[in-house]
Design an enzyme around this catalytic site. Structure first.
Site, mmCIF file in Angstrom:
data_model
loop_
_atom_site.group_PDB
_atom_site.id
_atom_site.type_symbol
_atom_site.label_atom_id
_atom_site.label_comp_id
_atom_site.label_asym_id
_atom_site.label_seq_id
_atom_site.Cartn_x
_atom_site.Cartn_y
_atom_site.Cartn_z
ATOM 1 N N ASN A 80 -1.944 12.148 -0.809
ATOM 2 C CA ASN A 80 -1.825 10.997 -1.699
ATOM 3 C C ASN A 80 -3.158 10.264 -1.649
ATOM 4 O O ASN A 80 -3.448 9.562 -0.693
ATOM 5 C CB ASN A 80 -0.684 10.076 -1.220
ATOM 6 C CG ASN A 80 -0.638 8.772 -2.009
ATOM 7 O OD1 ASN A 80 -1.240 8.666 -3.076
ATOM 8 N ND2 ASN A 80 0.090 7.784 -1.487
ATOM 9 N N TRP A 81 -3.945 10.472 -2.699
ATOM 10 C CA TRP A 81 -5.288 9.868 -2.715
ATOM 11 C C TRP A 81 -5.230 8.357 -2.920
ATOM 12 O O TRP A 81 -6.231 7.685 -2.766
ATOM 13 C CB TRP A 81 -6.139 10.495 -3.818
ATOM 14 C CG TRP A 81 -6.561 11.921 -3.588
ATOM 15 C CD1 TRP A 81 -6.197 12.738 -2.545
ATOM 16 C CD2 TRP A 81 -7.439 12.691 -4.415
ATOM 17 N NE1 TRP A 81 -6.803 13.966 -2.683
ATOM 18 C CE2 TRP A 81 -7.564 13.963 -3.825
ATOM 19 C CE3 TRP A 81 -8.124 12.431 -5.607
ATOM 20 C CZ2 TRP A 81 -8.351 14.974 -4.380
ATOM 21 C CZ3 TRP A 81 -8.900 13.431 -6.168
ATOM 22 C CH2 TRP A 81 -9.019 14.696 -5.552
ATOM 23 N N LYS A 82 -4.091 7.849 -3.351
ATOM 24 C CA LYS A 82 -3.966 6.430 -3.715
ATOM 25 C C LYS A 82 -5.056 6.097 -4.754
ATOM 26 O O LYS A 82 -5.431 6.978 -5.524
ATOM 27 C CB LYS A 82 -4.041 5.527 -2.494
ATOM 28 C CG LYS A 82 -3.152 6.004 -1.354
ATOM 29 C CD LYS A 82 -2.917 4.943 -0.327
ATOM 30 C CE LYS A 82 -2.214 5.542 0.868
ATOM 31 N NZ LYS A 82 -1.522 4.550 1.654
ATOM 32 N N HIS B 160 6.898 5.087 -3.760
ATOM 33 C CA HIS B 160 6.017 4.842 -2.610
ATOM 34 C C HIS B 160 6.156 3.368 -2.214
ATOM 35 O O HIS B 160 6.319 2.497 -3.070
ATOM 36 C CB HIS B 160 4.562 5.171 -2.973
ATOM 37 C CG HIS B 160 3.656 5.199 -1.789
ATOM 38 N ND1 HIS B 160 3.167 4.053 -1.216
ATOM 39 C CD2 HIS B 160 3.183 6.228 -1.039
ATOM 40 C CE1 HIS B 160 2.415 4.380 -0.168
ATOM 41 N NE2 HIS B 160 2.407 5.692 -0.037
ATOM 42 N N GLU C 221 4.090 1.226 -1.460
ATOM 43 C CA GLU C 221 3.128 0.322 -2.109
ATOM 44 C C GLU C 221 3.610 -0.064 -3.507
ATOM 45 O O GLU C 221 3.348 -1.170 -3.982
ATOM 46 C CB GLU C 221 1.729 0.974 -2.134
ATOM 47 C CG GLU C 221 1.126 1.000 -0.736
ATOM 48 C CD GLU C 221 0.133 2.115 -0.479
ATOM 49 O OE1 GLU C 221 -0.339 2.752 -1.432
ATOM 50 O OE2 GLU C 221 -0.161 2.354 0.711
ATOM 51 N N GLU D 190 8.665 7.749 5.012
ATOM 52 C CA GLU D 190 7.412 7.056 5.302
ATOM 53 C C GLU D 190 7.717 5.679 5.877
ATOM 54 O O GLU D 190 7.915 4.717 5.104
ATOM 55 C CB GLU D 190 6.583 6.908 4.024
ATOM 56 C CG GLU D 190 6.151 8.218 3.418
ATOM 57 C CD GLU D 190 4.821 8.091 2.694
ATOM 58 O OE1 GLU D 190 3.921 8.882 2.993
ATOM 59 O OE2 GLU D 190 4.672 7.177 1.854
ATOM 60 N N GLY E 51 -1.105 3.876 6.664
ATOM 61 C CA GLY E 51 -2.456 3.327 6.639
ATOM 62 C C GLY E 51 -2.787 2.452 7.833
ATOM 63 O O GLY E 51 -3.801 1.756 7.836
ATOM 64 N N SER F 123 0.206 7.849 8.593
ATOM 65 C CA SER F 123 -0.893 8.117 9.532
ATOM 66 C C SER F 123 -0.821 9.511 10.142
ATOM 67 O O SER F 123 -1.207 9.717 11.294
ATOM 68 C CB SER F 123 -0.956 7.038 10.622
ATOM 69 O OG SER F 123 -1.215 5.770 10.043
ATOM 70 N N GLY G 240 -2.012 10.238 3.354
ATOM 71 C CA GLY G 240 -2.902 9.334 2.631
ATOM 72 C C GLY G 240 -4.335 9.515 3.085
ATOM 73 O O GLY G 240 -5.047 10.428 2.652
ATOM 74 N N GLY G 241 -4.764 8.667 4.000
ATOM 75 C CA GLY G 241 -6.168 8.620 4.427
ATOM 76 C C GLY G 241 -6.768 9.974 4.757
ATOM 77 O O GLY G 241 -7.878 10.303 4.307
HETATM 78 C C1 PEP Z 1 0.775 7.412 2.183
HETATM 79 O O1 PEP Z 1 0.118 6.650 1.506
HETATM 80 O O2 PEP Z 1 1.727 7.991 1.670
HETATM 81 C C2 PEP Z 1 0.406 7.605 3.585
HETATM 82 C C3 PEP Z 1 1.211 8.282 4.362
HETATM 83 O O3 PEP Z 1 -0.793 7.059 3.986
HETATM 84 P P1 PEP Z 1 -1.550 7.289 5.398
HETATM 85 O O4 PEP Z 1 -1.479 8.755 5.704
HETATM 86 O O5 PEP Z 1 -2.926 6.797 5.158
HETATM 87 O O6 PEP Z 1 -0.798 6.486 6.422
#
Ligand code: PEP
Length: 249
Positions: free
Chosen positions: A10-12, A95, A97, A166, A172, A211, A232-233
């Site tokens: 997930n590049w966001k 998600h 967010e 999640e 994040g 994470s 994500g990251g």
């Molecule tokens: C996400 O945005 O779905 C996510 C899991 O982010 P991260 O891996 O950065 O915690």
């Protein structure tokens, strides 16, 4: 039942034409013959660019959201039929967010899931509790309520969805759920899916997200009910994402 794990990035709201090209070219060069399914969920303006970069590779393209509406006066939204024109295979829905910053309710998430399914796009339905909810002992009730809404609207079609657990406090933040914490919630979700779609429940992939990184992926992915990751990251760094892919077997 054997099912391939799914590793979805997930590049966001990150990327640029130049950065995407470098990242995707490194991924395509590094994946070879993966044991898992792979997707990158990219910002909408880059769907065409990334689709052309992954052509001929095992990497699928996903969107980060999809409208619940079919068409019309919904400024800023993208319909599932539009996404389908760009060969979008997956769409993240619900998600945290989007729930937090865009007011997406369980009902909206359920309707978006239905719109994706009706157009042959696999929704990656996100559920998860906040830190306050975990500390209040509400984790199970929260994720069950979020998934129940999707099951209620989508009925037997839920055999076609992917679920992503999640925990909001792990997204994040660098704080990962322990493999045991994650597995415990995944088992709850599996039981709920079993109740709703008994013969298909074992085949529905439940991803962990929060994470996940190159260092902790193998241990998380070794849990009985963790069928992949939503990342994500670490999905923005080719070597890290490739290591997570390699850990998914
Ligand atoms: C996400 O945005 O779905 C996510 C899991 O982010 P991260 O891996 O950065 O915690």
């Amino acid at each position: 039942m054997t099912k391939k794990k799914l590793i979805a990035g997930n590049w966001k709201m990150n990327g640029s034409l130049a950065a995407n090209e470098a990242l995707v070219k490194a991924l395509v060069a590094g994946v070879a013959t993966p044991a898992c399914d792979i997707a990158v969920c990219v910002p909408a303006p880059y769907l065409a660019q990334v689709q052309s970069l992954v052509t001929g590779s095992p990497i699928a393209v996903g969107a980060q959201d999809v409208s619940a509406q079919a068409q019309g006066a919904f400024t800023g939204e993208q319909s599932a039929t539009m996404l389908k024109e760009f060969d979008v295979r997956y769409a993240i829905v619900g998600h945290s967010e989007r729930r937090q910053y865009h007011g997406e309710t369980d009902e909206i998430v359920s309707a978006k899931t239905a719109a994706a399914l009706a157009n042959g796009i696999t929704p990656i339905v996100c559920v998860g509790e906040t830190l306050a909810q975990r500390e209040a002992g509400e984790t199970e009730a929260v994720v069950k309520r979020q998934l129940a809404a999707v099951i209620h609207v989508n009925g037997h079609c839920i055999s076609e969805i992917v679920v992503a657990y999640e925990p909001v406090w792990a997204i994040g933040t660098g704080k990962t759920a322990t493999p045991e914490q994650a597995q415990a919630v995944h088992a709850v979700l599996r039981a709920q899916l079993h109740h709703a779609a008994s013969e298909h429940a074992a085949g529905i992939r439940i991803l962990y997200g929060g994470s996940m990184n190159a260092a902790n992926a193998a241990e998380l992915l070794a849990q009985a009910d963790i069928d992949g990751g939503l990342i994500g990251g670490a999905s923005l760094k080719a070597p890290d994402f490739l290591q997570i892919i390699a850990a998914a077997r």
